[in-house]
Design an enzyme around this catalytic site. Structure first.
Site, mmCIF file in Angstrom:
data_model
loop_
_atom_site.group_PDB
_atom_site.id
_atom_site.type_symbol
_atom_site.label_atom_id
_atom_site.label_comp_id
_atom_site.label_asym_id
_atom_site.label_seq_id
_atom_site.Cartn_x
_atom_site.Cartn_y
_atom_site.Cartn_z
ATOM 1 N N GLY A 114 1.086 -1.187 -0.111
ATOM 2 C CA GLY A 114 0.107 -0.328 0.192
ATOM 3 C C GLY A 114 0.906 1.425 0.241
ATOM 4 C CB CYS B 188 4.803 -3.798 0.101
ATOM 5 S SG CYS B 188 5.418 -2.029 -1.065
ATOM 6 C CG HIS C 252 4.932 -5.558 -5.330
ATOM 7 N ND1 HIS C 252 4.074 -5.483 -4.973
ATOM 8 C CD2 HIS C 252 5.733 -5.049 -3.802
ATOM 9 C CE1 HIS C 252 3.859 -3.851 -4.199
ATOM 10 N NE2 HIS C 252 4.683 -4.159 -3.493
ATOM 11 C CD GLU D 199 2.741 -8.611 -6.561
ATOM 12 O OE1 GLU D 199 2.829 -8.089 -7.501
ATOM 13 O OE2 GLU D 199 2.630 -9.113 -5.246
#
Length: 378
Positions: free
Chosen positions: A224, A252, A344, A346
């Site tokens: 975020g 993060c 990250h 993903e």
């Protein structure tokens, strides 16, 4: 016109929507993944400069959207593609920028700006086109300098979901995970579901009592935007989750909040890490991972050795660190089931080197459940 806080000015061509926009200027080094970058909520409040010279070559589609909309405050590219050519493309990137009201600039020396930011640091900036281009130099600079700085800014309420929603587990179900949406990406939710979790996505304003009342098998804090030092409520929520013994994984922003929950401070990086080619060392395996990153803040912890949590959560250590500048890139708790990484995993967009972390999270949750079951049996 691009105007920086320190008075630097760069003239280019209007790109996307026309008008005026303000934000912190940052650069992203990915050679691909511009659509994922634009729709990553972590970029809220920032004007993003792409260092790759050609942007828009493969057009845009619905599948590569990482959230419901474009979040960047502005967009800077060297050369927009005149033709979008890809079998998955359904529209031009230019159309998305115009529809999203994103004010951008092109035909500009992005290399010179990147080198300047690397020396002077990320700073407030503004893009002025259309009628706003006609403002005087002094008026434009005054507007830029009156804009909000990223330090001390809490943006979670701007990007988080308003209503909770769920994503069902895929394959064998192992439990549920409560996801605090601080700007979560769609790919992250899919990875969690693919590991057998029923994913319960919650607004950032949720209380610890509500989270624990759901009886989740684990808790996850997402990426975020904003300054982690301005998120005291989220730190308190996480501390209550950790005291309850619920397994935790954060990425993060979630890594920075774990650092704060353990009693360590965070600080602002000069120009941050943004791109899909950031080298990180996993201290456990000795393996180097090329990672996708987007952060301007970091946790202040010693890279070597074991530290004691200053808030009573036992022993902790840095599990990963950046090979570029030795910034903390991961935290592992040794006495409670909690860990996090700054990047990250993903891989949207980016390399797949770190996807194993979702498997590690699954293993932690399964092991914790087995240990709890054995304890109940006794």
């Amino acid at each position: 016109m691009l105007v920086l806080e320190d008075g630097r000015r760069f003239v280019g061509r209007a790109y996307g929507s026309r008008g005026r926009t303000l934000g912190e200027i940052v650069f992203a080094t990915g050679m691909t993944g511009y659509q994922e970058t634009l729709t990553d909520p972590s970029y809220a409040g920032q004007i993003v400069l792409m260092t790759a010279p050609h942007i828009g070559n493969t057009g845009a589609n619905d599948e590569d959207m990482e959230s419901r909309r474009i979040w960047v405050s502005g967009f800077i590219v060297r050369e927009p593609a005149r033709i979008a050519s890809n079998f998955r493309s359904t529209r031009r990137l230019d159309d998305d920028l115009e529809d999203g009201g994103v004010v951008g600039i092109s035909g500009i020396d992005t290399r010179a700006i990147t080198r300047h930011i690397r020396s002077a640091g990320a700073m407030r900036s503004g893009i002025f086109s259309g009628d706003a281009f006609g403002l005087s130099d002094g008026e434009q600079l005054e507007l830029v300098r009156s804009g909000q700085a990223m330090r001390g800014r809490n943006l979670s309420d701007e990007v988080s979901t308003v209503e909770p929603f769920s994503v069902p587990a895929k394959g064998e179900r192992i439990g549920s995970v409560a996801v605090l949406d601080l700007g979560v990406k769609t790919s992250t939710l899919n990875h969690l579901a693919e590991r057998g979790f029923d994913v319960l996505v919650l607004p950032q304003s949720v209380t610890a009592e509500h989270v624990l009342s759901l009886g989740p098998s684990a808790v996850f804090f997402s990426n975020g935007p904003g300054d982690p030092a301005a998120s005291d409520a989220h730190v308190t929520l996480l501390q209550e989750v950790l005291r309850a013994g619920v397994p935790y994984f954060g990425i993060c922003f979630g890594n920075q909040l774990l650092g704060r929950a353990l009693g360590f401070r965070t600080y602002k990086l000069p120009f941050g890490h943004r791109g899909i080619n950031q080298p990180v060392l996993d201290k456990t395996t000795g393996r180097v991972e090329i990672t996708s990153q987007n952060h301007g803040f970091a946790v202040d912890m010693p890279i070597e050795g074991i530290s004691d949590s200053r808030t009573g959560f036992g022993r902790v250590e840095v599990s990963h660190y950046s090979l570029n500048d030795q910034v903390v890139e991961g935290i592992r708790c040794l006495d409670i089931p909690a860990f996090s990484v700054q990047y990250h995993p993903e891989s949207a967009a980016g390399p797949h080197d770190a996807e194993y972390l979702f498997d590690r999270f699954r293993d932690v949750v399964v092991a914790h459940g087995a240990a709890a079951g054995a304890g109940d049996a006794k």
